[in-house]
Motif scaffolding. Structure first.
Motif, PDB file in Angstrom:
ATOM      1  N   GLU A 130      11.086  49.725   8.386  1.00 21.84           N
ATOM      2  CA  GLU A 130      12.474  48.537   7.816  1.00 21.84           C
ATOM      3  C   GLU A 130      13.842  49.736   9.085  1.00 21.84           C
ATOM      4  N   ALA A 133      13.647  48.108  11.843  1.00 20.16           N
ATOM      5  CA  ALA A 133      14.559  46.837  11.994  1.00 20.16           C
ATOM      6  C   ALA A 133      15.374  46.835  12.067  1.00 20.16           C
ATOM      7  N   ALA A 163      11.014  40.856  15.559  1.00 18.19           N
ATOM      8  CA  ALA A 163      10.834  41.705  14.530  1.00 18.19           C
ATOM      9  C   ALA A 163      10.085  41.224  12.889  1.00 18.19           C
ATOM     10  N   TYR A 164      10.430  39.965  12.826  1.00 15.30           N
ATOM     11  CA  TYR A 164       9.310  39.427  12.200  1.00 15.30           C
ATOM     12  C   TYR A 164       8.442  39.990  12.290  1.00 15.30           C
ATOM     13  N   THR A 167       7.252  44.531  13.733  1.00  9.19           N
ATOM     14  CA  THR A 167       7.012  45.216  12.241  1.00  9.19           C
ATOM     15  C   THR A 167       6.139  45.262  11.191  1.00  9.19           C
ATOM     16  N   SER A 171      10.584  43.012   8.307  1.00 11.40           N
ATOM     17  CA  SER A 171      12.344  42.888   8.738  1.00 11.40           C
ATOM     18  C   SER A 171      12.790  42.350   8.474  1.00 11.40           C
ATOM     19  N   ALA A 173      15.738  44.423   7.365  1.00 11.96           N
ATOM     20  CA  ALA A 173      16.612  44.771   7.611  1.00 11.96           C
ATOM     21  C   ALA A 173      17.610  44.882   6.897  1.00 11.96           C
TER      22      ALA A 173
END
Length: 232
Positions: A130, A133, A163-164, A167, A171, A173
């Motif tokens: 996180e 992200a 980013a989905y 991470t 994400s 974020a």
């Protein structure tokens, strides 16, 4: 944003966050109902989220800056582009809008409106994810504002889409989205007990990105020039 008063900007922030969360939660519910393949369900959750960000930032960015995210609002407040009153009002609108978005998604799929999540999302790896992200999101926004402002909607949408998948936390974020997702016991949910770790990591990542970009984007004889129009 001189043509839009604070009330209109707050409505834009609440509306944008509501539609964003409704997309995240609703696409997760739809994906989970159509397949038992977790990877395919995640893809079905990812693509609508990235797409709606492009739409929302394009149409609401000229009104409020299209933050839809308390971490982003915090960054612009620290850059002195928002007053403390404006920033706190933005954050309240984002959280309220996010909660409304979850309720909207539940209503569309005939689920209980209020359904606290039981999905465990915790631990050092997810907190790090996180932080990464949120760091990448703020880097994308600040660099985009300096070098290619018209591309901000696409830059943010594409970043979150990526980013989905890179991470371990998928994400979030976004503290407002995290809070809203704690109220859905569906594919995209997160236990309320896991929120503090996620939110702390998101804020830390955003602050680290602001610190780095203040240095990295500084011209030879000046700092980062304040932007007249915030986007994302």
């Amino acid at each position: 944003m001189p043509n839009f008063d604070l009330t209109r900007r707050l409505v834009a922030e609440a509306l944008g966050t509501a539609v964003l969360v409704a997309t995240v939660v609703g696409s997760g519910i739809m994906a989970e109902s159509l397949t038992r393949d977790v990877a395919l369900a995640l893809l079905g959750n990812t693509l609508p989220t990235g797409a709606i960000l492009v739409v929302l930032i394009t149409i609401l960015g000229p009104i409020s800056g299209a933050h839809f995210n308390p971490a982003v609002t915090m960054v612009f407040a620290l850059r002195r582009e928002l007053t403390p009153v404006e920033a706190s009002s933005y954050i309240f609108a984002q959280i309220a809008g996010g909660i409304a978005g979850t309720l909207m998604a539940h209503a569309m799929f005939a689920l209980p409106l209020w359904d606290t999540s039981l999905k465990v999302r915790t631990g050092g790896a997810q907190w790090l994810a996180e932080g990464v992200a949120a760091f990448g999101l703020v880097v994308t926004i600040l660099a985009g504002l300096k070098f290619n402002r018209p591309a901000i909607p696409w830059l943010v949408g594409l970043y979150i889409t990526a980013a989905y998948w890179f991470t371990s936390s998928t994400s979030f974020a976004n503290p407002a989205v995290a809070i809203a997702r704690s109220l859905t016991n569906t594919f995209s949910g997160i236990r309320p007990a896991d929120l503090p770790g996620f939110i702390a990591a998101e804020l830390a990542g955003a602050l680290a990105a602001l610190w780095l970009m203040n240095w990295l984007l500084r011209d030879r004889d000046e700092g980062i020039a304040p932007s007249k129009e915030l986007r994302a």
